[in-house]
Design a protein around this motif. Structure first.
Motif, PDB file in Angstrom:
ATOM      1  N   LEU A   1       4.535   2.933  10.324  1.00  0.00           N
ATOM      2  CA  LEU A   1       3.520   1.681  10.480  1.00  0.00           C
ATOM      3  C   LEU A   1       4.547   0.446  10.679  1.00  0.00           C
ATOM      4  O   LEU A   1       3.891  -0.434  11.621  1.00  0.00           O
ATOM      5  CB  LEU A   1       2.967   1.424   8.896  1.00  0.00           C
ATOM      6  N   GLN A   2       5.768   0.169  10.446  1.00  0.00           N
ATOM      7  CA  GLN A   2       6.541  -0.792  10.261  1.00  0.00           C
ATOM      8  C   GLN A   2       6.789  -0.957  12.104  1.00  0.00           C
ATOM      9  O   GLN A   2       6.677  -1.882  12.603  1.00  0.00           O
ATOM     10  CB  GLN A   2       7.579  -1.051   9.810  1.00  0.00           C
TER      11      GLN A   2
ATOM     12  N   ALA B   1       0.731  -0.977   0.060  1.00  0.00           N
ATOM     13  CA  ALA B   1      -0.055  -0.013  -0.173  1.00  0.00           C
ATOM     14  C   ALA B   1       0.869   1.205  -0.200  1.00  0.00           C
ATOM     15  O   ALA B   1       0.458   2.422  -0.477  1.00  0.00           O
ATOM     16  CB  ALA B   1      -0.994  -0.004   1.257  1.00  0.00           C
ATOM     17  N   CYS B   2       1.989   1.178   0.683  1.00  0.00           N
ATOM     18  CA  CYS B   2       2.771   2.496   0.797  1.00  0.00           C
ATOM     19  C   CYS B   2       3.659   2.705  -0.614  1.00  0.00           C
ATOM     20  O   CYS B   2       4.419   3.618  -0.762  1.00  0.00           O
ATOM     21  CB  CYS B   2       3.863   2.331   2.010  1.00  0.00           C
TER      22      CYS B   2
ATOM     23  N   SER C   1      12.276  -4.200   1.440  1.00  0.00           N
ATOM     24  CA  SER C   1      13.721  -3.695   1.700  1.00  0.00           C
ATOM     25  C   SER C   1      14.041  -2.345   0.893  1.00  0.00           C
ATOM     26  O   SER C   1      15.217  -1.863   1.366  1.00  0.00           O
ATOM     27  CB  SER C   1      14.489  -4.741   0.670  1.00  0.00           C
ATOM     28  N   THR C   2      13.315  -2.008  -0.041  1.00  0.00           N
ATOM     29  CA  THR C   2      13.426  -0.509  -0.570  1.00  0.00           C
ATOM     30  C   THR C   2      13.248   0.372   0.420  1.00  0.00           C
ATOM     31  O   THR C   2      13.514   1.385   0.213  1.00  0.00           O
ATOM     32  CB  THR C   2      12.413  -0.386  -1.659  1.00  0.00           C
ATOM     33  N   PHE C   3      12.261   0.091   1.639  1.00  0.00           N
ATOM     34  CA  PHE C   3      12.078   1.102   2.651  1.00  0.00           C
ATOM     35  C   PHE C   3      13.186   1.232   3.742  1.00  0.00           C
ATOM     36  O   PHE C   3      13.354   2.250   4.544  1.00  0.00           O
ATOM     37  CB  PHE C   3      10.834   1.171   3.088  1.00  0.00           C
TER      38      PHE C   3
ATOM     39  N   VAL D   1      -1.065   6.908   5.249  1.00  0.00           N
ATOM     40  CA  VAL D   1      -0.547   5.814   4.920  1.00  0.00           C
ATOM     41  C   VAL D   1       0.722   5.845   3.857  1.00  0.00           C
ATOM     42  O   VAL D   1       1.634   5.376   4.115  1.00  0.00           O
ATOM     43  CB  VAL D   1      -1.393   4.743   4.337  1.00  0.00           C
ATOM     44  N   LYS D   2       0.438   6.569   2.961  1.00  0.00           N
ATOM     45  CA  LYS D   2       1.479   6.970   2.144  1.00  0.00           C
ATOM     46  C   LYS D   2       2.569   7.788   2.609  1.00  0.00           C
ATOM     47  O   LYS D   2       2.365   8.938   3.152  1.00  0.00           O
ATOM     48  CB  LYS D   2       0.603   7.674   0.785  1.00  0.00           C
TER      49      LYS D   2
END
Length: 528
Positions: A91-92, A54-55, A456-458, A84-85
């Motif tokens: 959120l994690q 979603a993000c 992993s990209t975040f 959310v975005k």
């Protein structure tokens, strides 16, 4: 089947901007021991997978605000309303905190803890929306509340009905109880949530409380959360499917006017072009109308006109080559728009049902043209998009864009010889015999490791921007709350009133004067 009236009072007519405003969502996790030890890892993995997707989605936001409460011996907000975005790290951290919650021992929950969590979340949403409305950052004024519980669902529904009978729920678009079932219920073949009969309108609340059950596995929960990415608004129908009246002269007497079936539009799958590294936000010709979300928006940009599909002829189902269809499919359903009266809704659904049945019986497809494929500013006639409409065994129609003369490229299709050389045939057949044969393709059983890739990209961004969030889950469970960002309103009292749950307006009187902090201010002042 449809539960369009989710509140006792109908909202006002939508404006064009309100139509696509995704609903803020409040998730209340109703914890019970010892079942929490089994549910916790499943729920956390499903939430992690869902928010990583979603993000990451580009294009218009599909989720606006999200908040998470837990109910143990008392209710507690572990995540105030956040966008959310762009907030995957936060959120994690919330999910990591959820993992650290107590899984053994016993709770002594108070009878009013669950209703207080709902009231507190609703109060917080009112304060948050009142604050953001001043800066024109939020136009949606309704909230969807989901209670995830391992308690018997019908008992939770009754508890909410009694506890919220004096609460103003006009701002609640939908109140939903989701019961996580034990492994005893293994007869369910579908990963989709199952609606129970408990979703009838409550005579106490004057609102619907939807009761659903889902299995305690990651796939079932993941599918449930992904439904949040759909445009589930019922303020107006999305598409008008127009059929010439002469095709239905035995059904309707209005021979001079086409039959209009009012439909809602739903995506079948997410476009890979919405993922990072695969799109730049511009229109793409491999999706009809470019990006699918653009088509989804164009379906009902105003409350006056609707996206129209005009049926022009029927086709034999065996007469359409698969190579001629392109782009992502979308699904048409009978509309559940609340602005239509019940008689019109019922008639519309019956005609839709009759169309699906007749197409299957005749083995027909429909060819229709829609809005312009390319929008230009000249006075010339714009190009038109064409679609094939396919029936199925369900009360839905599948719509796919089909190629036209201008888009076709020359291709050679030599006839297949009757028999290939014997040696080659033996070699190829021996290879094919070694393959495992499945009767159908089930995408739910195919993993592409997309979730782990997106997460992993975040990771670099999370470590660079918010080092404190990632370290919160490393502390002891009893110390987690000291690092939590503050909610935007004062919490409701933990102990219930002597006779009934307090009314939200009374409970929020003091907190309505609270100073509202933005997400950035919360982090700057939360401190260690």
């Amino acid at each position: 089947m449809q539960h369009g009236r989710a509140t006792g009072k109908r909202p006002s007519a939508p404006t064009p901007m309100q139509i696509y405003e995704p609903l803020p969502r409040l998730l209340v996790v109703h914890i019970a021991l010892p079942s929490w030890a089994d549910i916790c890892p499943t729920l956390c993995e499903a939430l992690q997978n869902f928010f990583s997707l979603a993000c990451s989605l580009m294009g218009p936001s599909r989720m606006s605000l999200f908040s998470l409460y837990i109910v143990r011996n008392q209710h507690e907000c572990i995540l105030p309303f956040v966008q959310v975005k762009g907030n995957f790290a936060r959120l994690q951290a919330c999910i990591s905190e959820l993992r650290m919650l107590q899984r053994e021992g016993c709770f002594r929950p108070q009878d009013a803890s669950l209703q207080l969590a709902v009231q507190d979340g609703l109060q917080q949403f009112k304060q948050h929306s009142r604050h953001l409305t001043k800066s024109a950052a939020l136009t949606c004024t309704s909230l969807e509340i989901t209670v995830l519980t391992s308690h018997p669902g019908k008992e939770v529904v009754k508890q909410l009905e009694e506890g919220l009978k004096d609460t103003d729920l006009v701002r609640v678009r939908r109140l939903q109880v989701v019961e996580v079932t034990k492994e005893i219920l293994q007869h369910m073949d579908s990963a989709s949530p199952v609606e129970e009969s408990g979703s009838d309108e409550s005579p106490i609340l004057g609102t619907d409380i939807d009761l659903q059950t889902i299995d305690n596995d990651v796939l079932s929960m993941e599918v449930f959360f992904k439904a949040w990415l759909h445009n589930s608004g019922t303020d107006q129908e999305h598409v008008h499917l127009l059929l010439p009246s002469r095709c239905f002269n035995s059904v309707t007497r209005a021979r001079d006017n086409p039959m209009c079936l009012k439909c809602d539009l739903q995506e079948r799958l997410l476009s890979p072009s919405l993922l990072p590294g695969t799109a730049d936000g511009s229109l793409r010709m491999d999706d009809p109308k470019g990006d699918f979300s653009t088509l989804y928006q164009m379906a009902s940009q105003t409350s006056v006109s609707r996206y129209k599909l005009q049926v022009i002829k029927a086709l034999k189902s065996s007469g359409v080559c698969e190579s001629l269809t392109y782009g992502l499919p979308f699904i048409l359903r009978p509309t559940s728009c609340w602005q239509l009266d019940w008689d019109e809704l019922e008639t519309n659904q019956q005609h839709f049902h009759a169309l699906c049945h007749s197409l299957l019986k005749r083995e027909w497809l429909l060819l229709a043209n829609g809005e312009p494929l390319i929008l230009g500013h000249s006075q010339r006639a714009p190009a038109t998009a064409f679609y094939v409409i396919m029936p199925s065994g369900s009360l839905t129609l599948l719509v796919k864009a089909v190629a036209t003369r201008e888009l076709m490229l020359p291709s050679a299709f030599p006839l297949l010889p009757e028999e290939p050389p014997g040696d080659s045939l033996k070699v190829v057949e021996s290879l094919l015999d070694g393959l495992e044969v499945e009767p159908t393709y089930n995408p739910l059983q195919v993993r592409s490791h997309l979730y782990s890739h997106l997460s992993s990209t975040f990771a670099p961004l999370q470590g660079r921007l918010h080092p404190s969030w990632g370290s919160r889950a490393l502390g002891k469970a009893g110390q987690l709350h000291t690092h939590r960002a503050r909610a935007t309103v004062a919490p409701l009292p933990m102990t219930p009133a002597t006779r009934r749950a307090p009314k939200t307006p009374a409970a929020s009187k003091a907190s309505s004067e609270a100073f509202i902090l933005s997400s950035e201010e919360e982090e700057d002042h939360s401190g260690p």
